[in-house]
Design an enzyme around this catalytic site. Structure first.
Site, short mmCIF file in Angstrom:
data_model
loop_
_atom_site.label_atom_id
_atom_site.label_comp_id
_atom_site.label_asym_id
_atom_site.label_seq_id
_atom_site.Cartn_x
_atom_site.Cartn_y
_atom_site.Cartn_z
N ASP A 58 0.97 -1.17 0.06
CA ASP A 58 -0.07 0.05 -0.08
C ASP A 58 0.92 1.16 0.08
OD1 ASP A 58 -3.50 0.65 1.02
OD2 ASP A 58 -1.81 2.14 1.19
N ILE A 59 0.55 2.29 -0.80
CA ILE A 59 1.36 3.47 -1.06
C ILE A 59 1.26 4.18 0.53
CG2 ILE A 59 -0.69 5.00 -1.60
CD1 ILE A 59 1.56 5.77 -3.90
N ASN B 19 -12.93 -3.15 2.95
CA ASN B 19 -13.75 -1.95 3.17
C ASN B 19 -14.71 -1.88 1.98
OD1 ASN B 19 -12.67 -0.88 5.52
ND2 ASN B 19 -11.20 0.13 4.14
N VAL C 79 -11.05 3.31 -3.26
CA VAL C 79 -10.94 2.94 -4.44
C VAL C 79 -12.00 1.70 -4.95
CG1 VAL C 79 -9.26 1.76 -5.95
CG2 VAL C 79 -8.50 3.11 -4.31
N HIS D 127 -11.01 -4.96 -3.05
CA HIS D 127 -9.32 -5.31 -2.54
C HIS D 127 -9.55 -5.87 -1.23
CE1 HIS D 127 -10.41 -1.11 -2.16
NE2 HIS D 127 -9.92 -1.23 -0.74
N HIS E 280 -7.10 -5.77 2.29
CA HIS E 280 -5.97 -5.28 2.99
C HIS E 280 -5.25 -6.58 4.10
CE1 HIS E 280 -6.78 -0.87 2.21
NE2 HIS E 280 -8.02 -1.55 2.14
P1 5GP Z 1 -9.63 1.45 0.45
O1 5GP Z 1 -9.53 2.69 1.49
O2 5GP Z 1 -10.46 1.68 -0.68
O3 5GP Z 1 -10.11 0.35 1.50
O4 5GP Z 1 -8.13 1.06 0.18
C1 5GP Z 1 -7.60 1.62 -0.74
C2 5GP Z 1 -6.02 1.80 -0.37
O5 5GP Z 1 -5.26 2.05 -1.78
C3 5GP Z 1 -5.69 2.76 0.65
O6 5GP Z 1 -5.06 2.10 1.65
C4 5GP Z 1 -4.63 3.50 -0.26
O7 5GP Z 1 -3.56 3.80 0.58
C5 5GP Z 1 -4.34 2.77 -1.31
N1 5GP Z 1 -3.78 3.38 -2.47
C6 5GP Z 1 -4.36 4.25 -3.10
N2 5GP Z 1 -3.72 4.92 -4.20
C7 5GP Z 1 -2.62 3.97 -4.50
C8 5GP Z 1 -1.66 3.70 -5.40
O8 5GP Z 1 -1.42 4.37 -6.22
N3 5GP Z 1 -0.57 3.03 -5.11
C9 5GP Z 1 -0.75 1.88 -4.12
N4 5GP Z 1 0.14 1.01 -3.86
N5 5GP Z 1 -1.81 2.04 -3.04
C10 5GP Z 1 -2.68 2.85 -3.29
#
Ligand code: 5GP
Length: 123
Positions: free
Chosen positions: A41-42, A97, A106, A110, A112
């Protein structure tokens, strides 16, 4: 567009994870097979924070797995395999999520994997 609109309207081919899958956005891959890609994760929320995504297009949130228990099960199975590969022997957390209240940002389904240290409480 709100998160809830994103996960109920047409799949957004331009979402970040779709762009990672197409190679338009680079990623730090930790695992890949014919159906799944996993990368760091970024913005890590734990010492180890990996995101696992199905390569299949059109899956916007965990809701889209309702009719696909085989893929949902395989996603968890792959995540546990990655946790072993990454030596998360002292434990880890798997999180999916779904929608706005959960903080889904996003609109591509996915999972985590969080670990590498003691984690905080849920919720
Ligand atoms: P969500 O919040 O939708 O459950 O998780 C999305 C995750 O994607 C977040 O933890 C966010 O930090 C990660 N994320 C968003 N943009 C990028 C990216 O460009 N690269 C990577 N590796 N992770 C990303």
């Amino acid at each position: 567009m709100s998160t809830n609109e994103q996960i109920t309207s047409k799949y957004d081919d331009d979402n970040i994870f779709a762009k990672i899958l197409s190679g338009d956005i680079p990623n730090d891959t930790v695992y890949e097979d014919d159906r799944f890609l996993a990368f760091h994760d970024i913005a890590p929320a734990a010492p180890v924070h990996i995101v696992v995504i199905p390569k299949a297009s059109g899956l916007r949130s965990p809701r889209d797995l309702e009719d696909n228990p085989e893929l949902a099960g395989k996603l968890v199975s792959v995540a546990t395999k990655i946790a072993s590969q990454e030596n998360l022997d002292s434990g880890y957390r798997l999180i999916m999520n779904c929608g706005e209240h959960a903080g889904q940002s996003v609109p591509h389904v996915h999972l985590h994997i969080l670990g590498g240290g003691t984690l905080g409480p849920l919720g």
